[in-house]
Structure formats: C-alpha cells, structure tokens
Design a protein around this motif. Structure first.
Motif, PDB file in Angstrom:
ATOM      1  N   SER A  36       0.781  -1.407  -0.062  1.00  0.00           N
ATOM      2  CA  SER A  36       0.024   0.114  -0.002  1.00  0.00           C
ATOM      3  C   SER A  36       0.887   1.193  -0.057  1.00  0.00           C
ATOM      4  O   SER A  36       0.375   2.233   0.514  1.00  0.00           O
ATOM      5  N   ALA A  37       2.247   1.146  -0.414  1.00  0.00           N
ATOM      6  CA  ALA A  37       3.089   2.446  -0.522  1.00  0.00           C
ATOM      7  C   ALA A  37       3.748   2.485  -1.692  1.00  0.00           C
ATOM      8  O   ALA A  37       3.993   1.251  -2.511  1.00  0.00           O
ATOM      9  N   GLU A  38       4.087   3.612  -2.286  1.00  0.00           N
ATOM     10  CA  GLU A  38       4.900   3.453  -3.503  1.00  0.00           C
ATOM     11  C   GLU A  38       6.262   2.986  -3.481  1.00  0.00           C
ATOM     12  O   GLU A  38       6.887   2.831  -2.190  1.00  0.00           O
ATOM     13  N   THR A  39       6.451   1.930  -4.366  1.00  0.00           N
ATOM     14  CA  THR A  39       7.662   0.980  -4.353  1.00  0.00           C
ATOM     15  C   THR A  39       7.679   0.009  -3.290  1.00  0.00           C
ATOM     16  O   THR A  39       8.698  -0.102  -2.713  1.00  0.00           O
ATOM     17  N   GLY A  40       6.665  -0.040  -2.365  1.00  0.00           N
ATOM     18  CA  GLY A  40       6.583  -0.630  -1.119  1.00  0.00           C
ATOM     19  C   GLY A  40       7.058  -2.272  -1.419  1.00  0.00           C
ATOM     20  O   GLY A  40       7.880  -2.816  -0.424  1.00  0.00           O
ATOM     21  N   CYS A  41       6.489  -2.584  -2.348  1.00  0.00           N
ATOM     22  CA  CYS A  41       6.976  -4.296  -2.826  1.00  0.00           C
ATOM     23  C   CYS A  41       7.614  -4.391  -4.099  1.00  0.00           C
ATOM     24  O   CYS A  41       7.953  -5.486  -4.660  1.00  0.00           O
ATOM     25  N   GLU A  42       8.348  -3.209  -4.539  1.00  0.00           N
ATOM     26  CA  GLU A  42       9.245  -3.518  -5.826  1.00  0.00           C
ATOM     27  C   GLU A  42      10.334  -4.790  -5.791  1.00  0.00           C
ATOM     28  O   GLU A  42      10.974  -4.867  -4.685  1.00  0.00           O
TER      29      GLU A  42
ATOM     30  N   SER B 141       4.326   0.202  -6.668  1.00  0.00           N
ATOM     31  CA  SER B 141       4.097  -0.391  -5.602  1.00  0.00           C
ATOM     32  C   SER B 141       4.633  -1.834  -5.768  1.00  0.00           C
ATOM     33  O   SER B 141       5.147  -2.544  -4.793  1.00  0.00           O
ATOM     34  N   CYS B 142       4.393  -2.619  -6.899  1.00  0.00           N
ATOM     35  CA  CYS B 142       4.807  -3.941  -7.018  1.00  0.00           C
ATOM     36  C   CYS B 142       5.533  -3.838  -8.618  1.00  0.00           C
ATOM     37  O   CYS B 142       5.494  -4.985  -9.128  1.00  0.00           O
TER      38      CYS B 142
ATOM     39  N   ASN C 168      -2.871   1.405  -9.578  1.00  0.00           N
ATOM     40  CA  ASN C 168      -2.145   2.733  -9.897  1.00  0.00           C
ATOM     41  C   ASN C 168      -1.149   2.620 -10.814  1.00  0.00           C
ATOM     42  O   ASN C 168      -1.076   1.685 -11.669  1.00  0.00           O
ATOM     43  N   ILE C 169      -0.573   3.764 -11.149  1.00  0.00           N
ATOM     44  CA  ILE C 169       0.468   3.903 -12.233  1.00  0.00           C
ATOM     45  C   ILE C 169       1.540   3.178 -12.136  1.00  0.00           C
ATOM     46  O   ILE C 169       2.277   3.075 -11.146  1.00  0.00           O
ATOM     47  N   LYS C 170       1.566   2.161 -13.243  1.00  0.00           N
ATOM     48  CA  LYS C 170       2.586   1.201 -13.132  1.00  0.00           C
ATOM     49  C   LYS C 170       2.818   0.638 -12.061  1.00  0.00           C
ATOM     50  O   LYS C 170       4.020   0.061 -11.635  1.00  0.00           O
ATOM     51  N   SER C 171       1.990   0.175 -11.414  1.00  0.00           N
ATOM     52  CA  SER C 171       1.877  -0.729  -9.927  1.00  0.00           C
ATOM     53  C   SER C 171       2.469  -1.904 -10.134  1.00  0.00           C
ATOM     54  O   SER C 171       3.120  -2.482  -9.311  1.00  0.00           O
ATOM     55  N   CYS C 172       2.259  -2.652 -11.282  1.00  0.00           N
ATOM     56  CA  CYS C 172       2.540  -3.989 -11.362  1.00  0.00           C
ATOM     57  C   CYS C 172       3.506  -4.128 -12.973  1.00  0.00           C
ATOM     58  O   CYS C 172       3.553  -5.239 -13.368  1.00  0.00           O
ATOM     59  N   ALA C 173       4.091  -3.013 -13.317  1.00  0.00           N
ATOM     60  CA  ALA C 173       4.802  -2.955 -14.439  1.00  0.00           C
ATOM     61  C   ALA C 173       5.935  -3.948 -14.526  1.00  0.00           C
ATOM     62  O   ALA C 173       6.753  -4.186 -13.274  1.00  0.00           O
ATOM     63  N   LEU C 174       6.210  -4.528 -15.648  1.00  0.00           N
ATOM     64  CA  LEU C 174       7.604  -5.399 -15.610  1.00  0.00           C
ATOM     65  C   LEU C 174       7.398  -6.653 -14.912  1.00  0.00           C
ATOM     66  O   LEU C 174       8.452  -7.376 -14.778  1.00  0.00           O
ATOM     67  N   GLY C 175       6.183  -6.921 -14.546  1.00  0.00           N
ATOM     68  CA  GLY C 175       6.131  -8.159 -13.605  1.00  0.00           C
ATOM     69  C   GLY C 175       6.165  -9.536 -14.541  1.00  0.00           C
ATOM     70  O   GLY C 175       5.864  -9.492 -15.689  1.00  0.00           O
ATOM     71  N   VAL C 176       6.286 -10.584 -13.761  1.00  0.00           N
ATOM     72  CA  VAL C 176       6.091 -11.941 -14.372  1.00  0.00           C
ATOM     73  C   VAL C 176       5.193 -12.543 -13.532  1.00  0.00           C
ATOM     74  O   VAL C 176       5.293 -12.968 -12.536  1.00  0.00           O
ATOM     75  N   ILE C 177       4.053 -13.107 -14.103  1.00  0.00           N
ATOM     76  CA  ILE C 177       3.092 -13.906 -13.291  1.00  0.00           C
ATOM     77  C   ILE C 177       2.792 -15.325 -13.894  1.00  0.00           C
ATOM     78  O   ILE C 177       2.596 -15.394 -15.116  1.00  0.00           O
ATOM     79  N   LYS C 178       2.883 -16.349 -12.933  1.00  0.00           N
ATOM     80  CA  LYS C 178       2.652 -17.504 -13.544  1.00  0.00           C
ATOM     81  C   LYS C 178       1.212 -18.156 -12.888  1.00  0.00           C
ATOM     82  O   LYS C 178       1.301 -18.278 -11.607  1.00  0.00           O
ATOM     83  N   CYS C 179       0.424 -18.475 -13.721  1.00  0.00           N
ATOM     84  CA  CYS C 179      -1.047 -18.896 -13.109  1.00  0.00           C
ATOM     85  C   CYS C 179      -0.915 -20.189 -12.624  1.00  0.00           C
ATOM     86  O   CYS C 179      -0.015 -21.040 -13.097  1.00  0.00           O
ATOM     87  N   PRO C 180      -1.874 -20.805 -11.728  1.00  0.00           N
ATOM     88  CA  PRO C 180      -1.910 -21.949 -11.230  1.00  0.00           C
ATOM     89  C   PRO C 180      -2.272 -23.006 -12.359  1.00  0.00           C
ATOM     90  O   PRO C 180      -2.792 -22.632 -13.471  1.00  0.00           O
ATOM     91  N   ALA C 181      -1.895 -24.295 -12.000  1.00  0.00           N
ATOM     92  CA  ALA C 181      -2.085 -25.264 -12.986  1.00  0.00           C
ATOM     93  C   ALA C 181      -3.471 -25.645 -13.392  1.00  0.00           C
ATOM     94  O   ALA C 181      -3.837 -25.577 -14.787  1.00  0.00           O
TER      95      ALA C 181
END
Length: 479
Positions: A91-97, A118-119, A140-153
């Motif tokens: 819940s904060a900027e770059t909190g979980c970068e 944030s992420c 929010n703005i670019k909150s999950c940008a450049l992420g890599v997500i793998k979905c469950p099987a």
C-alpha cells in the motif's frame, strides 16, 4: 527468477527467525522470517524494514504480509503456506518493488498493489504441485509494470489492471484453468504478453489504449472445445495494434466496439474452432489482418464490419468451414482483401450500404471439387456498394441496386437484375418522348407557316396588279 531460486536454497540452510518471539524488524536483520504456527500478519511499516527479507508462512496457517511504507519491502520473498490462504498487501509507493511470491498448493493467493510502482517487477510463482486460485490487483500508475506472473495449473487466475500503465510490459502465463484479464486504466495493459493455455481466457480492455500492442498467444497447447478466447475492446484505441493468437482447438471471439478499437489488429484464428469478429465501432478494425496461419480443419469464420470498420484490411477465411463477411455500413470493407475458403465450403460476402465494398478484392475458389458443393456468393445491395470491386475464381455476384457494381469485373450474366432495368429505362423513354414530339411539330409547322407567309405574300402581288393594269388598258383606247 533463477536468482530468486538460488536465494531460496541459501535460505533453506539458514536459521529462521520466528515473529512470535521477536519483532519483524529484528527478524528482517537476519533476512529470514518464520511465521508462528497460527494465522498472523507481518507488518513492514518503515522504510527498508523488510528489504530483501524472506517471509516463510507456516504450512497450515493463513498469513498476510503488509508493506505500508515507501520502499518498505523491496526484494521481499514471500513463501506462502501449502494449504492456507496467503496475501501480500503493498500500500505504498515502491513498497514491494522487485518482490516475489510463491503461492500455496491449495489455498488462495492474493497480491494487492495499490500505489505507484508498488509492485514494479513483481514475480509470482506456483508450487511444484498444484496451486490455488490467484488474484492480482494493480490499482495505480505502473503498480505492476514489468512483472512476471505464472498462473496455477488448474485453478482460476485473475489479473486486474486499473491504473494508468499499471501492468505495462507484464508477462503472464495461463494454466489449464480460467484466465481473466481486466484492463480498465489508460494504457493499463500496453505491451503485455499473455499465454492462454486451454482456457477459457477472457480479456476485457475498457480503458483508452488499454491493450494497445498487447500480445496473447496460445501457449503452444490445444485446449478443449469448452475453452477458447474472448476479447472485448470497448474504448478508443483499446486494442490498437494488438496481436491475438487464439487457442488452436477452441472458439475465438473478438469484439471491437469503439473508434479504432482494434485498428491494425493481427488475429490468428483457431484451426478447429469458430472465429467470430465483430467490428462495430468506426474504423474499429481498419488495417487489420485476420486469418488462419495454422490452417483450418473445421469451424466457421464470421466477420461483421460497421462503418469503415474493415477498411484496408485482409480477411482470410478458414478452409475447414463456411465463411461470412458482412460489410454492413458505409465503406465498411473498402479496399479490403477478402480470401474465401479455397475448399468446398460456402463463402458469402454481403455489401449492404453505399460503397461498403468499394475497390475490394474478393478471391473465391477457382473450382468447387464436387457438384452441388460450396458456393462463393457476392451480394451488392446498395448504390456503388461494389464500386470498382473485383473478384476471382468461381463466384456468383448479384448487383441489386442502381450502379451497385459500376467499375467492377462482375459481368452481366452474373448481374442480370441491374443490367435489365438500367438499359430498359433509357431505351423506353427515348421512343415515347420522340414520337409525340416529332409528330406534333411536323404537322403543326406547315399550318403555322402558311398563314404567316401568306399574309405578306398576298399583299405584295395585290398592290402590284392594279398598278400595272391601269396603264395597259388606257394605251389601246387612246390609239
């Protein structure tokens, strides 16, 4: 990803610090935090408090990690419980970068990224076995940008991108369960790459440019008929220049409902499923390429184009089923290139409004292999609807309005309805007008001319006769 795995190997040999005995801050110093054997929450509330820390949840207890300060948890590694719910709340900027989460085997996995960056560069992984339902919210703005997500099987996987550029350049890999991606912010999912496995996969792009330049592939697998891909692009430029590859053996439906919503789209239809594209917005699919690069063994192709919607587009029907291209409005398919099935399948091209198929090129099968087989039919229903259009192969063209096929190569034998009225109208009118017009003047002219000419002609000799006679009579009398 490899660096994270190596880091975990090192952590496995380390002594874990239990947060039920000491504070998170104290444990963070060891970079190895062990949750107690009960449901609990680790709260990282100060800058860099949980930087590069590993949070290990107990195997059977739900756990939540909260990062509420700027840069509170950069590089955080959350290892969720095997059989309980797990939540990471940033819940904060770059909190979980640059953080990473390994989801439970059976419990739900939730990641909330609420503020700017944030992420950013988030990694979400699945356990070696199983994987519970996954939901990621990027608000929010670019909150999950450049992420890599793998979905469950096999469980559901949901990605919500509500902020501007919130999921920009993110990578997401679907599993065998349902994949749902919602992009409501401006450019929310721009440059995203998603892999739709067996689906069903649903993509909703409601923000301006929300899914522009997005790429969706089929993950190299053939999904069941119950799966498939459904895409809705509802705003201006929402799927501009996107590239969608439908699952090979499932139905695929794309709706483009606003101005240039899917302009310059590339759509690769399934090999054994139906391919349905509705382009209702103005220029919504202009300049697009819709086709079957992997071939087609079954399934229909159904394309609907509104005003200027499919202008300058290339539409290639599949050979495995019937094809219907409906150009419903003004200049719907102008300058388009339509390739009908090159097989014994029915192909229908409807040109309903003025100039709807102007200068279009329609390629029909050169010869149907069996008698009574498929047919390539072109219907030109309005003024100039097929103006300067051309067709090749074996086709039937019906020009059902005045000048509907002007400049086209549709010969008269294939368009008798238009040629008969057009020729008949001028031919019948000419004799009807000519007969009374010529006859009346021909009879009246002499009648009118005689009195007009006679009056002056009679007066001249009448005056001249008495003048000459008087001298002739008097001469002999005197003699």
């Amino acid at each position: 990803m490899a660096a994270v795995s190596a880091y975990r190997v090192a952590l496995a040999a380390a002594a874990w610090c239990s947060v039920d005995a000491v504070s998170v801050a104290t444990c963070a110093a060891t970079q190895a935090v062990q949750f107690p054997n009960t449901a609990d929450t680790a709260q990282c509330t100060a800058r860099s408090e949980c930087k590069n820390c590993a949070m290990k949840c107990d195997a059977g207890a739900a756990c939540t990690t909260t990062c509420s300060a700027v840069t509170a948890c950069p590089g955080l590694d959350v290892q969720c419980p095997d059989t309980a719910a797990c939540t990471l709340d940033c819940s904060a900027e770059t909190g979980c970068e640059k953080s990473s989460v390994t989801c439970p085997q059976t419990g739900s996995c939730d990641v909330k990224c609420q503020l700017k960056l944030s992420c950013n560069e988030l990694n979400v992984e699945q356990p070696a076995v199983g994987g519970g339902p996954l939901k990621i919210e990027c608000s929010n703005i670019k909150s999950c940008a450049l992420g890599v997500i793998k979905c469950p099987a096999t469980e559901t996987c949901e990605l919500v991108c509500a902020g501007e550029g919130s999921c920009d350049d993110l990578r997401i890999e679907g599993g065998q369960g349902a994949l749902t991606i919602t992009c409501s912010g401006t450019n929310a999912c721009q440059y995203v790459e998603a892999k739709c496995a067996s689906g069903p996969c649903t993509l909703t792009c409601s923000g301006v440019g929300a899914c522009a330049d997005m790429r969706m592939t089929d993950a190299g697998t053939n999904g069941p008929a119950a799966g498939g891909l459904t895409v809705k692009c509802t705003n201006v430029d929402s799927c501009l220049a996107a590239n969608f590859k439908c699952p090979a053996s499932s139905d695929c439906k794309v709706s483009c409902e606003n101005q240039k919503a899917c302009a310059n789209l590339t759509l690769d239809c399934p090999t054994t499923g139906d391919c349905i594209v509705d382009c209702t917005g103005f220029s919504s699919c202009a300049g697009s390429n819709i086709g079957h690069s992997r071939g087609s063994t079954s399934g229909s192709t159904d394309i609907m184009c509104g005003s200027n919607a499919c202008e300058d587009s290339t539409i290639t029907c599949g050979d495995g089923g019937p094809c219907d291209v409906d150009c419903q409005d003004y200049q719907s398919c102008r300058n388009s290139n339509i390739v009908c099935p090159q097989s014994n399948q029915v192909c229908t091209v409807e040109c309903r409004k003025d100039m709807s198929c102007q200068a279009a090129t329609i390629s029909c099968n050169s010869a149907y292999p069996t008698a009574g087989g498929g047919k390539c039919s072109i219907a030109c229903n309005s003024y100039h609807s097929c103006l300067n259009a051309s067709a090749t192969g074996d086709y039937d063209a019906a020009c059902m309005a005045i000048d509907a096929c002007v400049g086209s190569n549709f010969d008269g034998s294939k368009a008798p309805a238009t040629s008969a009225p057009d020729t008949s109208a001028p031919d019948t009118g000419a004799p009807t007008t000519s007969s009374p017009a010529t006859s009346a003047p021909g009879t009246d002219a002499p009648a009118t001319s005689a009195p007009d000419t006679s009056a002056p002609s009679t007066d001249a000799p009448a005056t001249s006769a008495p003048d000459t006679s008087a001298p002739d009579t008097d001469a002999p009398a005197t003699s």
